[in-house]
Motif scaffolding. Structure first.
Motif, PDB file in Angstrom:
ATOM      1  N   ILE A 198       3.927  23.040  21.017  1.00  0.00           N
ATOM      2  CA  ILE A 198       4.648  22.217  21.987  1.00  0.00           C
ATOM      3  C   ILE A 198       5.324  23.100  23.024  1.00  0.00           C
ATOM      4  N   LYS A 199       5.273  22.658  24.266  1.00  0.00           N
ATOM      5  CA  LYS A 199       5.909  23.383  25.359  1.00  0.00           C
ATOM      6  C   LYS A 199       6.578  22.379  26.285  1.00  0.00           C
ATOM      7  N   MET A 200       7.683  22.820  26.866  1.00  0.00           N
ATOM      8  CA  MET A 200       8.364  21.988  27.848  1.00  0.00           C
ATOM      9  C   MET A 200       8.795  22.847  29.014  1.00  0.00           C
ATOM     10  N   ASP A 201       8.473  22.394  30.196  1.00  0.00           N
ATOM     11  CA  ASP A 201       8.903  23.058  31.423  1.00  0.00           C
ATOM     12  C   ASP A 201      10.033  22.220  32.004  1.00  0.00           C
ATOM     13  N   SER A 228       7.949  18.648  32.554  1.00  0.00           N
ATOM     14  CA  SER A 228       6.668  18.323  31.932  1.00  0.00           C
ATOM     15  C   SER A 228       6.665  18.774  30.483  1.00  0.00           C
ATOM     16  N   VAL A 229       5.902  18.069  29.671  1.00  0.00           N
ATOM     17  CA  VAL A 229       5.819  18.356  28.245  1.00  0.00           C
ATOM     18  C   VAL A 229       4.352  18.403  27.835  1.00  0.00           C
ATOM     19  N   ALA A 230       4.016  19.355  26.974  1.00  0.00           N
ATOM     20  CA  ALA A 230       2.685  19.426  26.368  1.00  0.00           C
ATOM     21  C   ALA A 230       2.865  19.542  24.869  1.00  0.00           C
ATOM     22  N   LEU A 231       2.376  18.572  24.142  1.00  0.00           N
ATOM     23  CA  LEU A 231       2.502  18.571  22.687  1.00  0.00           C
ATOM     24  C   LEU A 231       1.129  18.489  22.055  1.00  0.00           C
ATOM     25  N   GLN A 232       0.890  19.354  21.088  1.00  0.00           N
ATOM     26  CA  GLN A 232      -0.365  19.314  20.345  1.00  0.00           C
ATOM     27  C   GLN A 232      -0.057  19.069  18.871  1.00  0.00           C
ATOM     28  N   THR A 233      -0.741  18.106  18.286  1.00  0.00           N
ATOM     29  CA  THR A 233      -0.600  17.837  16.864  1.00  0.00           C
ATOM     30  C   THR A 233      -1.953  17.898  16.189  1.00  0.00           C
ATOM     31  N   ARG A 234      -1.913  18.100  14.900  1.00  0.00           N
ATOM     32  CA  ARG A 234      -3.126  18.199  14.083  1.00  0.00           C
ATOM     33  C   ARG A 234      -3.142  17.031  13.107  1.00  0.00           C
ATOM     34  N   ALA A 235      -4.270  16.333  13.030  1.00  0.00           N
ATOM     35  CA  ALA A 235      -4.357  15.184  12.141  1.00  0.00           C
ATOM     36  C   ALA A 235      -5.758  15.063  11.557  1.00  0.00           C
ATOM     37  N   THR A 236      -5.826  14.792  10.273  1.00  0.00           N
ATOM     38  CA  THR A 236      -7.095  14.482   9.620  1.00  0.00           C
ATOM     39  C   THR A 236      -7.207  12.968   9.538  1.00  0.00           C
ATOM     40  N   LEU A 237      -8.249  12.424  10.141  1.00  0.00           N
ATOM     41  CA  LEU A 237      -8.378  10.982  10.292  1.00  0.00           C
ATOM     42  C   LEU A 237      -9.618  10.452   9.588  1.00  0.00           C
ATOM     43  N   ASN A 238      -9.451   9.303   8.968  1.00  0.00           N
ATOM     44  CA  ASN A 238     -10.556   8.555   8.378  1.00  0.00           C
ATOM     45  C   ASN A 238     -10.753   7.293   9.205  1.00  0.00           C
ATOM     46  N   ILE A 239     -11.972   7.090   9.685  1.00  0.00           N
ATOM     47  CA  ILE A 239     -12.259   5.995  10.600  1.00  0.00           C
ATOM     48  C   ILE A 239     -13.417   5.158  10.056  1.00  0.00           C
ATOM     49  N   ILE A 240     -13.266   3.836  10.117  1.00  0.00           N
ATOM     50  CA  ILE A 240     -14.349   2.939   9.755  1.00  0.00           C
ATOM     51  C   ILE A 240     -14.488   1.886  10.843  1.00  0.00           C
ATOM     52  N   GLY A 241     -15.675   1.314  10.966  1.00  0.00           N
ATOM     53  CA  GLY A 241     -15.880   0.269  11.959  1.00  0.00           C
ATOM     54  C   GLY A 241     -17.336  -0.129  12.074  1.00  0.00           C
ATOM     55  N   ASP A 242     -17.634  -0.871  13.120  1.00  0.00           N
ATOM     56  CA  ASP A 242     -18.988  -1.342  13.395  1.00  0.00           C
ATOM     57  C   ASP A 242     -19.474  -0.710  14.688  1.00  0.00           C
ATOM     58  N   VAL A 243     -20.784  -0.524  14.782  1.00  0.00           N
ATOM     59  CA  VAL A 243     -21.336   0.080  15.989  1.00  0.00           C
ATOM     60  C   VAL A 243     -22.669  -0.579  16.344  1.00  0.00           C
ATOM     61  N   ASN A 281      -0.099  15.470  27.347  1.00  0.00           N
ATOM     62  CA  ASN A 281       0.634  16.055  28.473  1.00  0.00           C
ATOM     63  C   ASN A 281       1.239  14.936  29.304  1.00  0.00           C
ATOM     64  N   TYR A 282       2.498  15.050  29.634  1.00  0.00           N
ATOM     65  CA  TYR A 282       3.107  14.039  30.485  1.00  0.00           C
ATOM     66  C   TYR A 282       4.372  14.594  31.136  1.00  0.00           C
ATOM     67  N   GLY A 283       4.799  13.951  32.164  1.00  0.00           N
ATOM     68  CA  GLY A 283       6.054  14.302  32.803  1.00  0.00           C
ATOM     69  C   GLY A 283       7.174  13.426  32.271  1.00  0.00           C
ATOM     70  N   TYR A 284       8.392  13.820  32.573  1.00  0.00           N
ATOM     71  CA  TYR A 284       9.540  13.020  32.165  1.00  0.00           C
ATOM     72  C   TYR A 284      10.611  13.103  33.236  1.00  0.00           C
ATOM     73  N   ASP A 285      11.516  12.173  33.167  1.00  0.00           N
ATOM     74  CA  ASP A 285      12.653  12.176  34.075  1.00  0.00           C
ATOM     75  C   ASP A 285      13.828  11.571  33.321  1.00  0.00           C
ATOM     76  N   PHE A 286      14.939  11.393  33.978  1.00  0.00           N
ATOM     77  CA  PHE A 286      16.111  10.783  33.364  1.00  0.00           C
ATOM     78  C   PHE A 286      16.471   9.515  34.131  1.00  0.00           C
ATOM     79  N   LYS A 287      16.868   8.512  33.385  1.00  0.00           N
ATOM     80  CA  LYS A 287      17.219   7.234  33.999  1.00  0.00           C
ATOM     81  C   LYS A 287      18.512   6.720  33.383  1.00  0.00           C
ATOM     82  N   THR A 288      19.426   6.262  34.220  1.00  0.00           N
ATOM     83  CA  THR A 288      20.690   5.717  33.742  1.00  0.00           C
ATOM     84  C   THR A 288      20.612   4.202  33.729  1.00  0.00           C
TER      85      THR A 288
END
Length: 240
Positions: free
Chosen positions: A96-99, A104-119, A145-152
């Motif tokens: 994760i990084k923030m400028d 701006s913010v960049a966050l990376q996460t790791r996830a093991t996913l199980n997916i089912i469905g129709d195709v 990745n996204y930007g941010y600001d502050f709001k009152t």
């Protein structure tokens, strides 16, 4: 560039009351162990969604449909429906990084996913479709990745405001995909597909499909971040 200066802005972004106590306990800005643990607790306890805060369920996460063009000479499009994704609540921080100057913010996460469905495999050039079900399992590095600001707000309380996101995905391992017997048989026995059968077994195609699903799922994850940021004051996220 300052790293880890707004971890809670990404995944630890709401005050949810459970048994009379708040789940939000601000951590020191560089205490990654605290932030990771708190975030994991938040994800687990809110994974079913909290409608009153506009926080949607992420585990399992349901996607109604997703169309993925392959771009081959058969004009193949994979039409996925009833996609159920399990494992997002167990995602872990990767980076994760923030400028603070660019906000701006960049966050990376790791996830093991199980997916089912129709195709449905639509072969446009052959004017043919093959339908069945599938299971898919793999581990992804998802980056938001996204930007941010502050709001009152109208009460004079300052909040984080999360901007539009850009999401990307990288596979960690080779996806494990299992097609239903009827779909596998239809592909194997189709004479017109004889020269193209291998395309449906290629790892690159499986990685493409998996990452497209991950990117779609992370849209909901970031939505929850955005919704949570509207609830809490800016000062609630970090312990300075």
């Amino acid at each position: 560039m300052k790293c880890l200066s707004a971890v809670l802005l990404l995944f630890y972004s709401t005050a949810v009351l459970s048994d009379g106590g708040s789940l939000l306990t601000p951590c020191k800005v560089h205490d990654t162990a605290c932030l990771s643990k708190s975030t994991q607790q938040f994800l687990e306890q809110t994974s079913q969604g909290i409608p009153q805060y506009d926080i949607k369920a992420i585990d399992p996460l349901f996607i109604d449909k997703l169309d993925i063009p392959i771009g081959d000479d058969l004009e193949t499009v994979l039409h996925y429906k009833n996609i159920n994704i399990n494992g997002l609540k167990n995602q872990q921080f990767s980076d994760i990084k923030m400028d603070t100057e660019a906000k701006s913010v960049a966050l990376q996460t790791r996830a093991t996913l199980n997916i089912i469905g129709d195709v449905t495999v639509e072969l446009g050039k052959l004017q043919k479709s093959l339908t069945g079900s599938y299971t898919l399992k793999a581990t992804a590095l998802g980056t938001s990745n996204y930007g941010y600001d502050f709001k009152t707000d109208d009460k004079g309380v300052e909040h984080y405001e999360v901007g539009p996101e850009t999401i990307s995905c990288q596979t960690v391992d080779e996806p494990e995909i299992v097609l239903s017997p009827e779909l596998r048989q239809a592909i194997d026995e189709d004479e017109k597909l004889k020269e193209k059968k291998e395309i449906f077994k290629q790892n690159e195609l499986q990685k493409l499909v998996f990452c497209k699903m991950v990117e779609k799922a992370y849209v909901t994850v970031v939505h929850n971040i955005r919704a949570a940021a509207k609830i809490l004051p800016k000062s609630a996220f970090l312990e300075f």
